[in-house]
Design a protein around this motif. Structure first.
Motif, short mmCIF file in Angstrom:
data_model
loop_
_atom_site.label_atom_id
_atom_site.label_comp_id
_atom_site.label_asym_id
_atom_site.label_seq_id
_atom_site.Cartn_x
_atom_site.Cartn_y
_atom_site.Cartn_z
N GLU A 175 63.33 -17.12 17.14
CA GLU A 175 63.25 -18.55 17.09
C GLU A 175 63.39 -18.65 15.55
OE1 GLU A 175 60.07 -20.33 20.14
OE2 GLU A 175 59.27 -18.75 19.43
N VAL A 176 64.08 -19.82 15.46
CA VAL A 176 64.32 -20.18 13.93
C VAL A 176 63.54 -21.75 13.72
CG1 VAL A 176 65.76 -20.85 11.98
CG2 VAL A 176 66.14 -18.83 13.57
N PHE A 177 62.54 -21.86 13.02
CA PHE A 177 61.99 -23.06 12.57
C PHE A 177 62.41 -23.52 11.28
CE2 PHE A 177 59.15 -20.68 15.45
CZ PHE A 177 58.82 -21.46 16.18
N ALA A 178 62.79 -24.63 11.16
CA ALA A 178 63.47 -25.54 9.89
C ALA A 178 63.24 -26.96 10.00
CB ALA A 178 64.79 -25.13 10.13
N ASP A 179 63.22 -27.59 8.97
CA ASP A 179 63.26 -28.94 8.93
C ASP A 179 64.33 -29.85 9.41
OD1 ASP A 179 64.93 -28.96 6.56
OD2 ASP A 179 63.27 -28.85 5.37
N SER A 180 64.35 -31.01 9.01
CA SER A 180 65.60 -31.65 9.69
C SER A 180 67.03 -31.69 8.82
CB SER A 180 65.24 -33.21 9.89
OG SER A 180 65.12 -33.62 8.48
N ALA A 181 66.89 -30.81 7.71
CA ALA A 181 68.07 -30.75 7.05
C ALA A 181 69.04 -29.58 7.69
CB ALA A 181 67.82 -30.18 5.45
N TYR A 182 68.74 -28.87 8.63
CA TYR A 182 69.26 -27.80 9.38
C TYR A 182 69.56 -28.50 10.83
CZ TYR A 182 67.42 -25.04 5.55
OH TYR A 182 67.40 -24.63 4.40
N ARG A 183 69.60 -29.60 11.11
CA ARG A 183 69.91 -30.30 12.34
C ARG A 183 71.32 -30.18 12.74
NH1 ARG A 183 66.25 -31.76 15.72
NH2 ARG A 183 67.79 -32.75 16.88
N GLY A 184 72.32 -29.99 11.73
CA GLY A 184 73.85 -30.34 11.90
C GLY A 184 74.46 -29.13 12.82
N ASN A 185 75.57 -29.22 13.23
CA ASN A 185 76.35 -28.21 13.90
C ASN A 185 76.67 -27.07 13.20
OD1 ASN A 185 76.25 -30.05 16.22
ND2 ASN A 185 78.37 -30.89 15.62
N HIS A 186 76.78 -27.08 11.92
CA HIS A 186 77.10 -26.02 11.20
C HIS A 186 76.18 -24.68 11.21
CE1 HIS A 186 79.30 -23.58 7.99
NE2 HIS A 186 78.00 -23.58 7.45
N PHE A 187 74.82 -25.29 11.09
CA PHE A 187 73.62 -24.36 11.05
C PHE A 187 73.47 -23.80 12.34
CE2 PHE A 187 69.28 -23.32 11.34
CZ PHE A 187 69.06 -22.05 10.32
N CYS A 188 73.42 -24.90 13.30
CA CYS A 188 72.88 -24.57 14.47
C CYS A 188 74.12 -23.79 15.40
CB CYS A 188 72.68 -25.91 15.44
SG CYS A 188 71.13 -26.74 15.22
N GLY A 189 75.31 -23.76 15.15
CA GLY A 189 76.25 -23.25 15.66
C GLY A 189 76.13 -21.74 15.30
N ALA A 190 75.88 -21.40 13.89
CA ALA A 190 75.48 -20.09 13.48
C ALA A 190 74.39 -19.63 13.81
CB ALA A 190 75.59 -20.13 12.03
N LEU A 191 73.37 -20.22 14.42
CA LEU A 191 72.18 -19.63 14.68
C LEU A 191 72.79 -19.11 16.23
CD1 LEU A 191 69.15 -19.22 14.59
CD2 LEU A 191 68.88 -21.57 15.18
N LEU A 192 73.08 -20.18 16.78
CA LEU A 192 73.19 -19.86 18.46
C LEU A 192 74.37 -18.41 18.53
CD1 LEU A 192 73.59 -23.25 19.64
CD2 LEU A 192 71.81 -21.85 20.25
N ALA A 193 75.27 -18.58 17.53
CA ALA A 193 76.13 -17.59 17.64
C ALA A 193 75.40 -16.07 17.30
CB ALA A 193 77.11 -17.65 16.53
N LYS A 194 74.57 -16.18 16.65
CA LYS A 194 73.56 -14.74 16.32
C LYS A 194 72.47 -14.67 17.37
CE LYS A 194 74.50 -14.00 11.70
NZ LYS A 194 73.72 -13.75 10.23
N GLY A 195 72.47 -15.37 18.39
CA GLY A 195 71.46 -15.24 19.40
C GLY A 195 70.29 -15.80 19.00
N GLY A 196 69.96 -16.60 18.30
CA GLY A 196 69.04 -17.24 17.83
C GLY A 196 68.48 -18.52 18.91
N ILE A 197 67.24 -19.09 18.57
CA ILE A 197 66.81 -20.23 19.27
C ILE A 197 66.23 -21.14 18.10
CG2 ILE A 197 65.14 -21.12 20.89
CD1 ILE A 197 64.91 -18.15 21.95
N PRO A 198 67.09 -22.21 18.15
CA PRO A 198 66.86 -23.34 16.99
C PRO A 198 65.43 -24.27 17.48
CG PRO A 198 68.52 -24.00 18.39
CD PRO A 198 68.32 -22.83 18.75
#
Length: 66
Positions: free
Chosen positions: A36-59
């Motif tokens: 699980e990755v907790f972050a503020d709204s600056a990380y809501r974009g597809n670039h960060f979320c796509g990389a997170l999901l590709a590594k098996g993370g939960i936004p």
């Protein structure tokens, strides 16, 4: 900066110039299998979320209103 949720120890750091958006630089600080990755709204974009999901993370990213 990526820190372990249990120990609060910093595990990953990504340093950029001030004109780089957090969401664009964030994937560089993601460890393998980030969980699980907790972050503020600056990380809501597809670039960060796509990389997170590709590594098996939960936004777990905060949504803010204006």
């Amino acid at each position: 900066m990526g820190a372990d949720a249990d120990t609060a120890l910093v595990e990953e750091v990504s340093i950029t110039s001030a004109n780089i958006n957090d969401g664009k630089a964030g994937p560089d600080a993601l460890p393998d299998n980030p969980g699980e990755v907790f972050a503020d709204s600056a990380y809501r974009g597809n670039h960060f979320c796509g990389a997170l999901l590709a590594k098996g993370g939960i936004p777990r990213i905060v949504a803010t209103g204006m």
